[in-house]
Motif scaffolding. Structure first.
Motif, PDB file in Angstrom:
ATOM      1  N   ILE A   4       0.832  -1.201   0.000  1.00  0.00           N
ATOM      2  CA  ILE A   4       0.000   0.000   0.000  1.00  0.00           C
ATOM      3  C   ILE A   4       0.868   1.253   0.000  1.00  0.00           C
ATOM      4  O   ILE A   4       0.590   2.223  -0.718  1.00  0.00           O
ATOM      5  N   ASP A   5       1.955   1.237   0.783  1.00  0.00           N
ATOM      6  CA  ASP A   5       2.870   2.379   0.813  1.00  0.00           C
ATOM      7  C   ASP A   5       3.421   2.675  -0.575  1.00  0.00           C
ATOM      8  O   ASP A   5       3.517   3.831  -1.001  1.00  0.00           O
ATOM      9  N   GLY A   6       3.813   1.616  -1.279  1.00  0.00           N
ATOM     10  CA  GLY A   6       4.357   1.797  -2.621  1.00  0.00           C
ATOM     11  C   GLY A   6       3.342   2.375  -3.588  1.00  0.00           C
ATOM     12  O   GLY A   6       3.645   3.279  -4.368  1.00  0.00           O
ATOM     13  N   LEU A   7       2.133   1.850  -3.542  1.00  0.00           N
ATOM     14  CA  LEU A   7       1.094   2.345  -4.443  1.00  0.00           C
ATOM     15  C   LEU A   7       0.722   3.787  -4.117  1.00  0.00           C
ATOM     16  O   LEU A   7       0.499   4.605  -5.007  1.00  0.00           O
ATOM     17  N   ARG A   8       0.660   4.118  -2.837  1.00  0.00           N
ATOM     18  CA  ARG A   8       0.325   5.484  -2.450  1.00  0.00           C
ATOM     19  C   ARG A   8       1.447   6.462  -2.777  1.00  0.00           C
ATOM     20  O   ARG A   8       1.202   7.658  -2.957  1.00  0.00           O
ATOM     21  N   ALA A   9       2.672   5.956  -2.861  1.00  0.00           N
ATOM     22  CA  ALA A   9       3.797   6.818  -3.234  1.00  0.00           C
ATOM     23  C   ALA A   9       3.792   7.128  -4.724  1.00  0.00           C
ATOM     24  O   ALA A   9       4.524   8.011  -5.170  1.00  0.00           O
ATOM     25  N   GLY A  10       2.966   6.389  -5.478  1.00  0.00           N
ATOM     26  CA  GLY A  10       2.857   6.680  -6.909  1.00  0.00           C
ATOM     27  C   GLY A  10       3.188   5.532  -7.829  1.00  0.00           C
ATOM     28  O   GLY A  10       3.157   5.686  -9.050  1.00  0.00           O
ATOM     29  N   ALA A  11       3.509   4.351  -7.278  1.00  0.00           N
ATOM     30  CA  ALA A  11       3.767   3.193  -8.130  1.00  0.00           C
ATOM     31  C   ALA A  11       2.478   2.773  -8.835  1.00  0.00           C
ATOM     32  O   ALA A  11       1.387   2.886  -8.283  1.00  0.00           O
ATOM     33  N   ASP A  12       2.625   2.282 -10.066  1.00  0.00           N
ATOM     34  CA  ASP A  12       1.462   1.855 -10.840  1.00  0.00           C
ATOM     35  C   ASP A  12       1.143   0.384 -10.648  1.00  0.00           C
ATOM     36  O   ASP A  12       0.012  -0.045 -10.871  1.00  0.00           O
ATOM     37  N   ASP A  13       2.136  -0.397 -10.247  1.00  0.00           N
ATOM     38  CA  ASP A  13       1.922  -1.829 -10.051  1.00  0.00           C
ATOM     39  C   ASP A  13       2.951  -2.324  -9.049  1.00  0.00           C
ATOM     40  O   ASP A  13       3.970  -1.670  -8.787  1.00  0.00           O
ATOM     41  N   TYR A  14       2.679  -3.495  -8.488  1.00  0.00           N
ATOM     42  CA  TYR A  14       3.516  -4.049  -7.428  1.00  0.00           C
ATOM     43  C   TYR A  14       3.675  -5.538  -7.690  1.00  0.00           C
ATOM     44  O   TYR A  14       2.700  -6.220  -7.967  1.00  0.00           O
ATOM     45  N   LEU A  15       4.895  -6.056  -7.604  1.00  0.00           N
ATOM     46  CA  LEU A  15       5.144  -7.472  -7.851  1.00  0.00           C
ATOM     47  C   LEU A  15       6.096  -7.996  -6.785  1.00  0.00           C
ATOM     48  O   LEU A  15       7.161  -7.433  -6.552  1.00  0.00           O
ATOM     49  N   GLY A  16       5.682  -9.078  -6.110  1.00  0.00           N
ATOM     50  CA  GLY A  16       6.487  -9.641  -5.041  1.00  0.00           C
ATOM     51  C   GLY A  16       7.611 -10.525  -5.543  1.00  0.00           C
ATOM     52  O   GLY A  16       7.504 -11.165  -6.588  1.00  0.00           O
ATOM     53  N   LYS A  17       8.700 -10.559  -4.808  1.00  0.00           N
ATOM     54  CA  LYS A  17       9.813 -11.466  -5.081  1.00  0.00           C
ATOM     55  C   LYS A  17       9.643 -12.734  -4.247  1.00  0.00           C
ATOM     56  O   LYS A  17       9.193 -12.646  -3.101  1.00  0.00           O
ATOM     57  N   PRO A  18      10.036 -13.877  -4.777  1.00  0.00           N
ATOM     58  CA  PRO A  18      10.494 -14.099  -6.148  1.00  0.00           C
ATOM     59  C   PRO A  18       9.326 -14.053  -7.120  1.00  0.00           C
ATOM     60  O   PRO A  18       8.180 -14.317  -6.753  1.00  0.00           O
ATOM     61  N   PHE A  19       9.601 -13.724  -8.370  1.00  0.00           N
ATOM     62  CA  PHE A  19       8.543 -13.602  -9.365  1.00  0.00           C
ATOM     63  C   PHE A  19       8.936 -14.366 -10.627  1.00  0.00           C
ATOM     64  O   PHE A  19      10.112 -14.671 -10.851  1.00  0.00           O
ATOM     65  N   ASP A  20       7.945 -14.664 -11.421  1.00  0.00           N
ATOM     66  CA  ASP A  20       8.173 -15.305 -12.717  1.00  0.00           C
ATOM     67  C   ASP A  20       8.384 -14.216 -13.759  1.00  0.00           C
ATOM     68  O   ASP A  20       7.631 -13.243 -13.818  1.00  0.00           O
ATOM     69  N   PHE A  21       9.422 -14.360 -14.584  1.00  0.00           N
ATOM     70  CA  PHE A  21       9.720 -13.318 -15.577  1.00  0.00           C
ATOM     71  C   PHE A  21       8.551 -13.065 -16.511  1.00  0.00           C
ATOM     72  O   PHE A  21       8.289 -11.925 -16.906  1.00  0.00           O
ATOM     73  N   GLU A  22       7.823 -14.126 -16.874  1.00  0.00           N
ATOM     74  CA  GLU A  22       6.698 -13.951 -17.786  1.00  0.00           C
ATOM     75  C   GLU A  22       5.634 -13.046 -17.176  1.00  0.00           C
ATOM     76  O   GLU A  22       4.993 -12.258 -17.875  1.00  0.00           O
TER      77      GLU A  22
END
Length: 225
Positions: free
Chosen positions: A86-104
């Motif tokens: 939520i902090d990231g999105l409120r700071a202005g990020a458009d999307d959020y992806l957790g690590k580890p993630f799939d490249f696709e």
């Protein structure tokens, strides 16, 4: 399209850069807040790590937005807490992806943000050599000969024809062509590729769709067998 990857993990940054470069993006890498801020002036999208030396991605995001920079930002994080996202999105990020993630998945999110930021009006007519496709009428012809296709076969051919000579993995084809409720059967894409090959061959073309083991499928252009 220019991507900026702000990530202090050199191996991860290099992996993302290689993958995105293979998809036709121009990539640059920054390793901290200061270099990320300096490099963010002439890019089309930023992939931003949440935890950085000399600050964090949330603060970098805030600074960019405060300066009026509206470039799309995907934030990466190993922090699973909902409040962190939520902090990231409120700071202005458009999307959020957790690590580890799939490249696709990262690639699909990048493509979605690029489309949203710069929507394009696409012509209903696609031409790959002697193969003609009309996306409004859902018709395909090879040298004037109709190629009868089911809805899924047509959508698969349309995807390949929009990006001729570009390889598509099974996973990316599934995410683009099949409905989200479809069961992810491992061989369903192979089955439909085989059907497409047979129907295109019946219309007079051979060796149009190339398979590369471990990579995926592509439609060769120009199609002029």
């Amino acid at each position: 399209m220019k991507l900026l990857i702000v990530e202090d993990d050199k191996r991860l940054a290099a992996m993302i850069s290689r993958g995105m470069s293979s998809e036709g993006y121009s990539c640059s890498i920054a390793e901290n807040v200061a270099s990320g801020l300096a490099a963010a002036t002439d890019v089309d999208l930023i992939i931003l790590d949440r935890m950085l030396p000399g600050g964090d991605g949330v603060e970098l995001c805030r600074q960019l937005r405060a300066k009026g920079n509206r470039v799309p930002i995907i934030m990466l994080t190993a922090l699973a807490d909902v409040d962190e996202r939520i902090d990231g999105l409120r700071a202005g990020a458009d999307d959020y992806l957790g690590k580890p993630f799939d490249f696709e998945e990262l690639l699909a999110r990048v493509e979605a943000l690029v489309r949203r930021a710069a929507p394009q009006v696409e012509s209903p007519n696609l031409q790959c050599g002697d193969l003609s496709i009309n996306t409004e009428e859902h018709t395909a012809q090879l040298r004037g000969v109709d190629v009868p296709l089911t809805a899924l076969e047509f959508d698969l051919l349309k995807l390949l024809a929009r990006h001729p000579n570009r390889f598509w993995s099974r996973e990316r084809i599934m995410s683009r062509v099949w409905p989200s409720t479809a069961e992810p059967e491992t061989n369903v894409v192979d089955v439909y590729i085989s059907r497409l090959r047979r129907k295109l061959s019946a219309a007079g073309a051979t060796s149009i769709i190339e398979t590369r083991r471990g990579v995926g499928y592509r439609l060769l252009s120009p199609v002029n067998d």
